[in-house]
Design an enzyme around this catalytic site. Structure first.
Site, short mmCIF file in Angstrom:
data_model
loop_
_atom_site.label_atom_id
_atom_site.label_comp_id
_atom_site.label_asym_id
_atom_site.label_seq_id
_atom_site.Cartn_x
_atom_site.Cartn_y
_atom_site.Cartn_z
N MET A 79 0.82 -1.21 0.00
CA MET A 79 0.00 0.00 0.00
C MET A 79 0.86 1.27 0.00
O MET A 79 2.08 1.20 0.15
CB MET A 79 -0.91 0.00 1.23
CG MET A 79 -1.88 -1.17 1.29
SD MET A 79 -2.84 -1.23 2.80
CE MET A 79 -3.83 0.27 2.65
N HIS A 80 0.22 2.41 -0.19
CA HIS A 80 0.77 3.75 0.08
C HIS A 80 1.76 4.28 -0.96
O HIS A 80 2.11 5.46 -0.91
CB HIS A 80 1.45 3.82 1.45
CG HIS A 80 0.67 3.23 2.57
ND1 HIS A 80 -0.65 3.52 2.78
CD2 HIS A 80 1.03 2.36 3.54
CE1 HIS A 80 -1.08 2.86 3.84
NE2 HIS A 80 -0.09 2.14 4.32
N ASP A 238 -2.80 -5.07 1.04
CA ASP A 238 -2.28 -6.37 1.45
C ASP A 238 -2.99 -6.95 2.67
O ASP A 238 -3.43 -8.10 2.67
CB ASP A 238 -0.77 -6.31 1.67
CG ASP A 238 -0.31 -5.12 2.50
OD1 ASP A 238 -1.17 -4.40 3.06
OD2 ASP A 238 0.91 -4.90 2.58
#
Length: 323
Positions: A79-80, A238
């Site tokens: 992520m991110h 995830d």
């Protein structure tokens, strides 16, 4: 027999599974790629490596199978990360990923402009270096020429989706970690975008994790052996994906993972935001529900460092014993 593909865009590799309606796994592949550390505290990857892993991995996965039998594809993973595309959909710079720590000043800027309490009430989290928003502001502050060329902002797994479908799409669990999502209402925050002067048109359309976001493009079908009729769904970040896989999809259930990072994850049907921002609240992969997480950036990574630096004798013994 209908087949399905799951794609996990990890920090060190992209892993793919081919499975049927009963969950029986018929094939799996993985493709590794490097992680770049251009300066202390900086972590980034080249989205081109993710693209190569995708288009090399799917044909391997389908060897001996009819690509037209694949009914759907779901993407999950890290992520991110910040992926910036220009007007021609070319990647403008390496992706600044989740474990990058360069954006402390930008986090202060966010709290100053928005207010910490207001930020938490909208995004359910304080400004943190790991989230995407501070990365966007870092590029604007430090690479204004790059920012000026940016027309589309995607998360890592959503860049893979774009390579498969040509659609600019994301879903609520991953979008929660961008820190531009109104987490209670599961949509982009117009108020936050206005305060920080970020053009909403650069952001992808937001879906629920189980919704269909598009189908495989003709170009991707030709490169992979898939059918252009194959549907691609929202997928999940995830840990939100792991929650579905482990059955943590109702109140009273939780799990712990020790991967590169470490996570304690609990499902909740009722929105729960810590006003002090000590734990993360994100939308989860179950429509209309959320999850609460405690996270440390280095769990398995710390254990690996300890093993590699202090456990040479044990490593050698393990090799000799074949364990």
């Amino acid at each position: 027999m209908k087949l399905y593909i799951g794609i996990d865009l990890g920090t060190s590799s992209t892993k793919m599974l081919l499975l049927d309606e009963r969950g029986t796994i018929h094939a799996e592949v993985a493709h590794d790629y490097p992680l770049e550390f251009p300066q202390p505290g900086w972590s980034q990857q080249n989205p081109e490596d993710w693209k190569k892993a995708l288009f090399a991995g799917v044909p391997e996965l389908l060897k001996g199978f009819d690509g037209a039998a694949v009914a759907g594809i779901g993407c999950g993973g890290q992520m991110h990360g910040l992926v910036m595309l220009d007007e021609n959909n070319e990647v403008l710079r390496p992706s600044i990923i989740w474990c990058d720590q360069r954006t402390a000043k930008e986090c202060d800027e966010i709290h100053e402009k928005v207010g910490k309490e207001k930020l938490i009430s909208i995004t359910a989290n304080p400004a943190l270096t790991g989230f995407t928003l501070s990365k966007i502001l870092w590029v604007r502050n430090n690479e204004p020429d790059v920012y000026a060329k940016c027309r589309h902002i995607l998360l890592p797994k959503d860049y893979v989706r774009f390579m498969l479908t040509g659609d600019y799409a994301t879903e609520v669990s991953d979008a929660s970690g961008m820190q531009l999502l109104d987490v209670p209402n599961r949509c982009w925050s117009d108020e936050l975008l206005q305060i920080l002067d970020i053009d909403k048109s650069m952001l992808a359309k937001v879906y629920e994790s189980c919704e269909v976001t598009g189908h495989v493009s003709d170009e991707a079908a030709a490169l992979t052996g898939l059918s252009a009729e194959t549907l691609v769904v929202g997928g999940a970040g995830d840990n939100a994906a792991a929650a579905v896989g482990t059955g943590v999809v109702e109140d009273g259930k939780a799990f712990v993972t020790i991967g590169t990072s470490g996570v304690v994850f609990a499902h909740t049907d009722k929105l729960a935001i810590d006003p002090q921002g000590r734990v993360h609240t994100f939308c989860c992969a179950v429509p209309g529900a959320w999850h609460v997480m405690g996270v440390t950036q280095a769990a398995g990574l710390s254990l690996k460092w300890f093993r590699d630096n202090f456990c040479q004798a044990e490593i050698q013994t393990a090799k000799e014993l074949g364990t």
